[in-house]
Design a protein around this motif. Structure first.
Motif, short mmCIF file in Angstrom:
data_model
loop_
_atom_site.label_atom_id
_atom_site.label_comp_id
_atom_site.label_asym_id
_atom_site.label_seq_id
_atom_site.Cartn_x
_atom_site.Cartn_y
_atom_site.Cartn_z
N ARG A 305 0.81 -1.22 0.00
CA ARG A 305 0.00 0.00 0.00
C ARG A 305 0.84 1.28 0.00
N ALA A 306 2.16 1.14 -0.01
CA ALA A 306 3.02 2.32 0.06
C ALA A 306 3.32 2.91 -1.31
N LYS A 307 2.31 2.95 -2.15
CA LYS A 307 2.51 3.39 -3.54
C LYS A 307 2.50 4.91 -3.68
N LYS A 308 2.17 5.63 -2.60
CA LYS A 308 2.22 7.09 -2.66
C LYS A 308 3.24 7.64 -1.67
N SER A 309 4.13 6.79 -1.19
CA SER A 309 5.12 7.19 -0.18
C SER A 309 6.33 7.82 -0.85
N TYR A 310 6.20 9.10 -1.14
CA TYR A 310 7.27 9.84 -1.81
C TYR A 310 7.97 10.80 -0.85
N GLY A 311 8.00 10.46 0.43
CA GLY A 311 8.70 11.29 1.40
C GLY A 311 10.20 11.27 1.16
N ARG A 312 10.86 12.34 1.60
CA ARG A 312 12.28 12.50 1.33
C ARG A 312 13.07 12.65 2.63
N PRO A 313 14.24 11.99 2.69
CA PRO A 313 15.09 12.13 3.87
C PRO A 313 16.02 13.32 3.80
N GLY A 314 15.98 14.09 2.71
CA GLY A 314 16.92 15.19 2.55
C GLY A 314 18.33 14.64 2.43
N PRO A 315 19.29 15.22 3.12
CA PRO A 315 20.69 14.76 3.01
C PRO A 315 21.01 13.56 3.90
N LEU A 316 20.02 13.04 4.61
CA LEU A 316 20.27 12.00 5.60
C LEU A 316 20.28 10.60 4.99
N LYS A 317 20.96 9.69 5.66
CA LYS A 317 21.03 8.29 5.24
C LYS A 317 19.89 7.50 5.85
N GLY A 318 19.26 6.63 5.05
CA GLY A 318 18.22 5.76 5.55
C GLY A 318 16.82 6.29 5.31
N MET A 319 15.86 5.64 5.94
CA MET A 319 14.45 6.01 5.89
C MET A 319 13.81 5.58 7.21
N LYS A 320 12.52 5.61 7.31
CA LYS A 320 11.79 5.06 8.44
C LYS A 320 12.26 3.62 8.69
N LEU A 321 12.33 3.22 9.95
CA LEU A 321 12.75 1.88 10.39
C LEU A 321 14.26 1.69 10.36
N TRP A 322 15.01 2.74 10.07
CA TRP A 322 16.47 2.70 10.11
C TRP A 322 16.96 3.38 11.39
N THR A 323 18.13 2.93 11.88
CA THR A 323 18.79 3.66 12.97
C THR A 323 19.85 4.61 12.44
N ASN A 324 20.01 4.66 11.10
CA ASN A 324 20.72 5.80 10.54
C ASN A 324 19.84 7.04 10.67
N GLU A 325 20.41 8.19 10.40
CA GLU A 325 19.78 9.45 10.78
C GLU A 325 18.36 9.64 10.26
N ALA A 326 18.09 9.24 9.03
CA ALA A 326 16.78 9.52 8.46
C ALA A 326 15.65 8.76 9.15
N GLY A 327 15.99 7.74 9.93
CA GLY A 327 14.96 7.00 10.64
C GLY A 327 14.30 7.80 11.72
N PHE A 328 15.09 8.68 12.39
CA PHE A 328 14.50 9.42 13.52
C PHE A 328 14.93 10.88 13.62
N ARG A 329 15.76 11.34 12.71
CA ARG A 329 16.05 12.79 12.67
C ARG A 329 15.02 13.43 11.77
N VAL A 330 14.24 14.33 12.31
CA VAL A 330 13.05 14.83 11.63
C VAL A 330 12.96 16.35 11.79
N PRO A 331 12.10 17.01 11.02
CA PRO A 331 11.94 18.46 11.20
C PRO A 331 11.49 18.79 12.61
N GLY A 332 12.06 19.82 13.18
CA GLY A 332 11.67 20.30 14.50
C GLY A 332 11.50 21.81 14.49
N ILE A 333 10.37 22.28 15.00
CA ILE A 333 10.09 23.72 15.06
C ILE A 333 9.50 24.04 16.42
#
Length: 498
Positions: A305-333
């Protein structure tokens, strides 16, 4: 009015005495409070949380196409956190950590929580346990009204007496779903309001929950401060977006599905804009707003069902479910409406674990008498300076990448594999009495070290170049992981009796 006078008198007395400490009551410890409580009174506190929003999915964080004017303005006039971390790279764990200020491993929530189905690894037992203490409970102790709208995902048996529900953790009012909005973000029919099923609601989830939040705000006691959590379902699958926004993005998208993703994120931004406009038109000031995501972006087509999952990690390595940065480094405001605070871009290392101690300090509340992994970032709000004392440690046993345990301290991040008897530990959804002894026997191996300040992409292992730093980090990392594992909750099925 009497409450406001009492608070004012208390603050004046504390000021005269040079600061005061909160009363000690059963189950909590003393905490410094008077220095941070605004002379305007206790601030309202709003948490805006997206679902699967990647580090690169907002214009303010570098997305070249998606328009997020309201969030961009929050970042421009408030604090844009470039080194902000969710508490885990997966949904349920992350939300438990945010609410409690503790590693989700301590709560025993190691992975996302599926719907109830008896499981050999006791995963069906997993829920946020009643003994955990949450942000709304802490704030209610000092007079706050509290509300949750959106996604809960902290119990395997949702809206059931078998497990604690949002109201058991301090939410006076809630309208939520167990997990995703279903059948999609459009016209969802799985919301529950204060224990009662709502049925189908016309519209899109992000707008629906903001409307619900504003309805609650209309009815609240204006003599009391409030805590509001707005937990968006977007942009988690199954994605559905307003057609006018989809058409807007079609010329700049690869296909219709990517246009839907772009539109999905902007629809969240528009919902945030409605809430901010409500605060302005109703003259609601002295309100601290924090915005973030529960984890990084979903990988395109990781599941059917992830056919519309076009999210981007920016310059980070990995994606969701990774312990590289993109797994849990996220926008913060962070933006404090009505309060003169530091504003600008900050590379301070901040985590959603820090919300509970920060909010408690600002509200003059006592901290729970239990191990906390977060720490207050009030100094960041005041001066822009925040040096965390505690390293951030993650152990995600179901990670997609090989090194499932990681720790960040200062500019450096260290990662390791987990091996048992010379073999990589299998991926695990849960820690229970059937595997805990093996997990405790397993060893951390194959360490790597990164300088995230110089190498945000985790592209170069510098362990050989910086042996002193590496050995110091490695020693602390082992100690921190052991302490976390020793403090992790293990799920044991009680024998059933007739």
């Amino acid at each position: 009015m009497k409450r406001r006078i009492l608070i004012l008198l208390t603050l004046v007395l504390c000021s005269v005495l040079g600061g005061c400490k909160a009363r000690k009551i059963q189950g909590v410890e003393k905490s410094e409070s008077s220095a941070a409580v605004s002379t305007l009174g206790q601030p309202n506190i709003v948490v805006l949380l997206c679902d699967d929003l990647g580090y690169g999915d907002l214009a303010a964080f570098g997305h070249p196409v998606i328009e997020t004017h309201n969030l961009d303005k929050l970042a421009e006039t408030g604090i844009k956190l470039t080194d902000f971390y969710a508490t885990a790279p997966v949904c349920s764990s992350s939300r438990a950590g945010l609410l409690t200020g503790r590693s989700p491993n301590r709560a025993g929530i190691y992975d996302f929580i599926p719907g109830y189905k008896k499981s050999a690894d006791n995963r069906d037992l997993v829920h946020l346990r009643a003994e955990e203490v949450t942000i709304p409970q802490v704030l209610k102790s000092v007079g706050y009204e509290t509300c949750l709208v959106g996604k809960w995902h902290c119990s395997s048996q949702f809206n059931s007496d078998a497990q604690p529900q949002p109201n058991d953790f301090g939410f006076d009012y809630w309208m939520a779903t167990h997990n995703n909005a279903a059948p999609s973000h459009k016209n969802p029919r799985n919301f529950v309001r204060n224990g009662e099923e709502v049925g189908e609601i016309e519209g899109f989830s992000s707008q629906i929950i903001v409307s619900e939040a504003m309805s609650w705000l209309d009815k609240r006691d204006t003599n009391k401060p409030f805590f509001l959590e707005v937990a968006f379902h977007e942009p988690h699958e199954p994605i559905a977006s307003p057609e006018d926004l989809v058409q807007k993005y079609l010329p700049k998208a690869k296909n219709h599905e990517e246009a839907e993703f772009f539109a999905n994120v902007e629809n969240v931004d528009l919902a945030v804009g409605r809430l901010l406009e409500y605060f302005e038109t109703h003259n609601i000031t002295n309100t601290l707003i924090v915005f973030s995501s529960d984890n990084g972006p979903e990988t395109f087509m990781r599941y059917e069902r992830a056919k519309k999952s076009y999210g981007r990690p920016g310059p980070l390595k990995g994606m969701k479910l990774w312990t590289n940065e993109a797994g849990f480094r996220v926008p913060g405001i962070v933006k404090w409406i009505g309060k003169d605070t530091f504003s600008g871009t900050s590379d301070a290392v901040v985590s959603a674990l820090d919300f509970l101690p920060t909010f408690a300090e600002l509200a003059g509340a006592e901290l729970p008498n239990r191990k906390l992994d977060g720490e207050s970032f009030v100094p960041l709000l005041k001066s822009g300076n925040f040096e965390r004392e505690k390293p951030l440690t993650w152990a995600f046993y179901d990670a997609i990448n090989d090194r499932r345990v990681a720790m960040r301290k200062g500019d450096y991040k260290i990662m390791a594999r987990i091996e048992l008897d010379g073999e990589t530990l299998p991926n695990l959804h849960n820690l229970y009495d059937g595997n805990i002894e093996e997990i405790k026997r397993a060893k951390l191996t194959d360490f790597v070290l990164f300088n995230l300040k110089n190498d945000i992409a985790e592209s170069e292992d510098i362990s050989a170049q910086k042996p002193e730093i590496f050995n110091t980090m490695k020693t602390e990392f082992k100690s921190e992981y052991k302490a976390l594992l020793d403090g992790s909750h293990v799920w044991v099925r009680q024998e059933e009796t007739n």
